[in-house]
Design a protein around this motif. Structure first.
Motif, PDB file in Angstrom:
ATOM      1  N   ARG A  56       0.715  -1.108  -0.020  1.00  0.00           N
ATOM      2  CA  ARG A  56      -0.371  -0.143  -0.227  1.00  0.00           C
ATOM      3  C   ARG A  56       0.968   1.099  -0.254  1.00  0.00           C
ATOM      4  NH1 ARG A  56      -3.465  -3.200   3.934  1.00  0.00           N
ATOM      5  NH2 ARG A  56      -2.630  -1.719   5.463  1.00  0.00           N
ATOM      6  N   ASP A  57       1.555   0.941   0.407  1.00  0.00           N
ATOM      7  CA  ASP A  57       2.720   2.467   0.737  1.00  0.00           C
ATOM      8  C   ASP A  57       3.368   2.147  -0.155  1.00  0.00           C
ATOM      9  OD1 ASP A  57       2.235   2.823   3.307  1.00  0.00           O
ATOM     10  OD2 ASP A  57       4.258   1.570   3.906  1.00  0.00           O
ATOM     11  N   GLY A  58       3.783   1.711  -0.997  1.00  0.00           N
ATOM     12  CA  GLY A  58       3.985   1.618  -2.235  1.00  0.00           C
ATOM     13  C   GLY A  58       3.404   2.256  -3.214  1.00  0.00           C
ATOM     14  N   ALA A  59       1.792   2.030  -3.453  1.00  0.00           N
ATOM     15  CA  ALA A  59       1.290   1.995  -4.555  1.00  0.00           C
ATOM     16  C   ALA A  59       0.915   3.865  -4.532  1.00  0.00           C
ATOM     17  CB  ALA A  59      -0.050   1.360  -3.861  1.00  0.00           C
ATOM     18  N   ALA A  60       1.282   4.015  -3.109  1.00  0.00           N
ATOM     19  CA  ALA A  60       0.416   5.567  -1.937  1.00  0.00           C
ATOM     20  C   ALA A  60       1.197   6.161  -3.121  1.00  0.00           C
ATOM     21  CB  ALA A  60       0.341   5.984  -1.117  1.00  0.00           C
ATOM     22  N   ALA A  63       1.245   6.588  -6.769  1.00  0.00           N
ATOM     23  CA  ALA A  63       0.269   8.348  -6.873  1.00  0.00           C
ATOM     24  C   ALA A  63       0.497   9.200  -6.358  1.00  0.00           C
ATOM     25  CB  ALA A  63      -0.782   7.858  -6.447  1.00  0.00           C
ATOM     26  N   ALA A  64       1.610   9.261  -5.709  1.00  0.00           N
ATOM     27  CA  ALA A  64       1.894  11.189  -5.516  1.00  0.00           C
ATOM     28  C   ALA A  64       2.719  11.874  -6.682  1.00  0.00           C
ATOM     29  CB  ALA A  64       2.939  10.806  -3.773  1.00  0.00           C
ATOM     30  N   VAL A  65       3.509  10.373  -7.178  1.00  0.00           N
ATOM     31  CA  VAL A  65       4.168  10.976  -7.956  1.00  0.00           C
ATOM     32  C   VAL A  65       3.804  11.585  -9.557  1.00  0.00           C
ATOM     33  CG1 VAL A  65       5.899  10.983  -9.902  1.00  0.00           C
ATOM     34  CG2 VAL A  65       6.489   9.426  -7.216  1.00  0.00           C
ATOM     35  N   TRP A 117      -6.528  22.666  -5.521  1.00  0.00           N
ATOM     36  CA  TRP A 117      -5.993  21.561  -4.952  1.00  0.00           C
ATOM     37  C   TRP A 117      -5.083  20.659  -6.454  1.00  0.00           C
ATOM     38  CZ3 TRP A 117     -10.587  20.116  -1.849  1.00  0.00           C
ATOM     39  CH2 TRP A 117     -11.186  21.611  -0.659  1.00  0.00           C
ATOM     40  N   ILE A 118      -6.007  20.347  -7.535  1.00  0.00           N
ATOM     41  CA  ILE A 118      -5.601  19.645  -8.109  1.00  0.00           C
ATOM     42  C   ILE A 118      -4.035  20.568  -8.283  1.00  0.00           C
ATOM     43  CG2 ILE A 118      -5.027  18.831 -10.750  1.00  0.00           C
ATOM     44  CD1 ILE A 118      -8.205  19.801 -10.445  1.00  0.00           C
ATOM     45  N   GLU A 119      -3.704  21.745  -8.790  1.00  0.00           N
ATOM     46  CA  GLU A 119      -2.502  21.710  -9.067  1.00  0.00           C
ATOM     47  C   GLU A 119      -1.915  21.636  -7.205  1.00  0.00           C
ATOM     48  OE1 GLU A 119      -1.358  25.649  -9.952  1.00  0.00           O
ATOM     49  OE2 GLU A 119      -2.610  25.603 -12.544  1.00  0.00           O
ATOM     50  N   GLN A 120      -2.472  21.606  -6.752  1.00  0.00           N
ATOM     51  CA  GLN A 120      -1.203  21.213  -5.344  1.00  0.00           C
ATOM     52  C   GLN A 120      -1.178  20.388  -5.224  1.00  0.00           C
ATOM     53  OE1 GLN A 120      -3.493  23.904  -2.225  1.00  0.00           O
ATOM     54  NE2 GLN A 120      -3.059  25.760  -2.209  1.00  0.00           N
ATOM     55  N   ALA A 121      -1.333  19.409  -6.189  1.00  0.00           N
ATOM     56  CA  ALA A 121      -1.625  17.573  -5.864  1.00  0.00           C
ATOM     57  C   ALA A 121      -1.802  17.157  -4.520  1.00  0.00           C
ATOM     58  CB  ALA A 121       0.293  17.434  -6.128  1.00  0.00           C
ATOM     59  N   ARG A 122      -3.067  17.540  -4.456  1.00  0.00           N
ATOM     60  CA  ARG A 122      -3.831  16.585  -2.970  1.00  0.00           C
ATOM     61  C   ARG A 122      -4.266  16.079  -3.657  1.00  0.00           C
ATOM     62  NH1 ARG A 122      -6.216  20.614   0.676  1.00  0.00           N
ATOM     63  NH2 ARG A 122      -4.846  22.374   0.364  1.00  0.00           N
ATOM     64  N   ASP A 123      -4.746  15.224  -2.847  1.00  0.00           N
ATOM     65  CA  ASP A 123      -5.231  13.494  -2.630  1.00  0.00           C
ATOM     66  C   ASP A 123      -5.898  13.548  -3.526  1.00  0.00           C
ATOM     67  OD1 ASP A 123      -5.593  10.967  -3.813  1.00  0.00           O
ATOM     68  OD2 ASP A 123      -5.079  10.140  -1.498  1.00  0.00           O
ATOM     69  N   ILE A 124      -7.046  14.267  -4.461  1.00  0.00           N
ATOM     70  CA  ILE A 124      -8.321  13.893  -4.899  1.00  0.00           C
ATOM     71  C   ILE A 124      -8.856  13.289  -5.971  1.00  0.00           C
ATOM     72  CG2 ILE A 124      -9.015  16.255  -3.873  1.00  0.00           C
ATOM     73  CD1 ILE A 124      -8.811  17.996  -6.645  1.00  0.00           C
ATOM     74  N   GLN A 125     -10.376  12.830  -5.985  1.00  0.00           N
ATOM     75  CA  GLN A 125     -10.044  12.360  -6.762  1.00  0.00           C
ATOM     76  C   GLN A 125     -10.944  13.338  -8.202  1.00  0.00           C
ATOM     77  OE1 GLN A 125     -10.577   9.367  -7.552  1.00  0.00           O
ATOM     78  NE2 GLN A 125      -9.093   8.789  -5.484  1.00  0.00           N
ATOM     79  N   VAL A 126     -10.754  13.119  -9.436  1.00  0.00           N
ATOM     80  CA  VAL A 126     -10.909  14.599 -10.658  1.00  0.00           C
ATOM     81  C   VAL A 126     -11.917  13.922 -11.238  1.00  0.00           C
ATOM     82  CG1 VAL A 126     -10.145  15.572 -11.570  1.00  0.00           C
ATOM     83  CG2 VAL A 126      -8.414  15.096  -9.633  1.00  0.00           C
ATOM     84  N   SER A 127     -12.674  13.929 -11.677  1.00  0.00           N
ATOM     85  CA  SER A 127     -13.490  12.979 -12.480  1.00  0.00           C
ATOM     86  C   SER A 127     -13.960  13.185 -14.464  1.00  0.00           C
ATOM     87  CB  SER A 127     -15.257  14.057 -12.317  1.00  0.00           C
ATOM     88  OG  SER A 127     -15.561  14.998 -12.661  1.00  0.00           O
TER      89      SER A 127
END
Length: 355
Positions: A56-60, A63-65, A117-127
């Protein structure tokens, strides 16, 4: 009747193990079927909580990258677009080289906080709908749009969106058509690429800023371009009607609305014609131009569609008579008197040379 206690029962095919009568364990002195040399690690060890946590840590981390790359990509696209390109007023001093975040959010009709939030790389779901709106607001071409959706890990709802780029082969065709003028336009009349004769046919296109290289804009606002159109009134009416017909499929797109707003503000003539709601289908016909350097030219305009109609097209002009042909040759010779130049393209397109 007495039953031997050593008898065992094997589960039948329709009775899964663990659900039938209890079976007797094999004798303790029976040979082991999974015997392995001492010190050999087991390969059938079940995943532990630590193993699952590591995955899970690797996947996270991945995703952050990906979110960080998406944020950087959006910032770079936002900073390359001027307010004038999308019909906005520049206003006073701007710290941002291109558009502000709130301007992109306004053009895309999404919340400012959400886009930030998208430009700040927040962990959100974008449609997909939000990404589609942002791609249109930032005037992304097909390659950029595809990159955006891949970084977001979202399927593009419009996988067949037309490509706005000019392929290398098409630019070669433009160059080889000289001395005949040729240009690649999209349905919005943006000039995507052109050869040397076209660059001098109605005005000096090389001298214009990129945001002004639009045939509709030039036909209503540029004095030199307008002076080159012998039948000005009929030409601008037909162009406006063609533009309205093409816009039917793009009425909600920022770039199309921005061009209408810009023309409406700059040209009373456009406002009057636009209010008529005329539409017309594009057809080939003879056009007469009055060039300041070589004189009057009678040319036949021919469309070569590079995608679905209406979409990108290569528009070429061939002479009606020998006199017009000779004048086109002189025009090309005047233009080639200077340093050799490749066909011109809009920003973001690679020039022919060196490709």
């Amino acid at each position: 009747m007495t039953v031997d206690a050593r008898m065992t029962q094997v589960p039948t095919a329709d009775r899964p193990p663990g659900h039938g009568p209890r079976t007797e364990a094999p004798p303790t002195d029976a040979p082991r079927t999974d015997a392995r040399p001492a010190g050999t690690p087991r390969t059938d060890v079940p995943r532990t909580a630590a193993t699952r946590t590591g995955a899970r840590d690797g996947a996270a981390a991945d995703a952050a990258v990906r979110r960080a790359e998406l944020a950087a990509f959006l910032r770079s696209r936002r900073e390359r677009i001027t307010p004038e390109q999308v019909g906005l007023v520049r206003g006073g001093r701007r710290r941002t080289p291109g558009l502000r975040r709130e301007e992109v959010a306004h053009l895309a009709a999404v919340g400012v906080t959400w886009y930030t939030w998208i430009e700040q790389a927040r962990d959100i779901q974008v449609s997909p709908q939000v990404l589609d709106a942002v791609a249109r607001a930032l005037l992304m071409d097909r390659a950029e749009r595809n990159h955006l959706f891949v970084l977001a890990g979202v399927a593009d709802p419009l996988p067949d969106t037309e490509c706005t780029g000019v392929p290398h082969a098409m630019r070669q065709v433009l160059d080889q058509l000289s001395p005949f003028p040729a240009v690649v336009q999209n349905g919005r009349f943006d000039i995507l690429a052109y050869n040397r004769p076209y660059g001098r046919l109605l005005c000096d296109l090389d001298a214009l800023p990129e945001e002004d290289r639009n045939c509709l804009w030039l036909a209503f606002t540029h004095p030199g371009w307008r002076a080159s159109l012998v039948d000005l009134d009929a030409t601008v009416r037909v162009m406006a009607a063609k533009f309205r017909a093409s816009m039917a499929e793009h009425v909600a797109e920022p770039a199309w609305k921005a061009l209408v707003a810009r023309l409406t503000e700059a040209s009373p003539e456009f406002r009057e014609i636009w209010a008529r709601h005329e539409v017309v289908r594009s057809v080939s016909k003879t056009k007469i131009f009055r060039n300041a350097q070589v004189g009057t030219l009678q040319l036949v305009a021919t469309n070569f569609w590079t995608g679905p109609n209406p979409g990108p097209r290569l528009l070429s002009y061939t002479p009606v008579d020998e006199e017009s042909r000779q004048r086109l040759v002189r025009l090309a010779e005047l233009d080639t008197a200077g340093p050799e130049q490749p066909p011109r393209t809009r920003q973001g397109e690679r020039p022919l040379a060196g490709v």
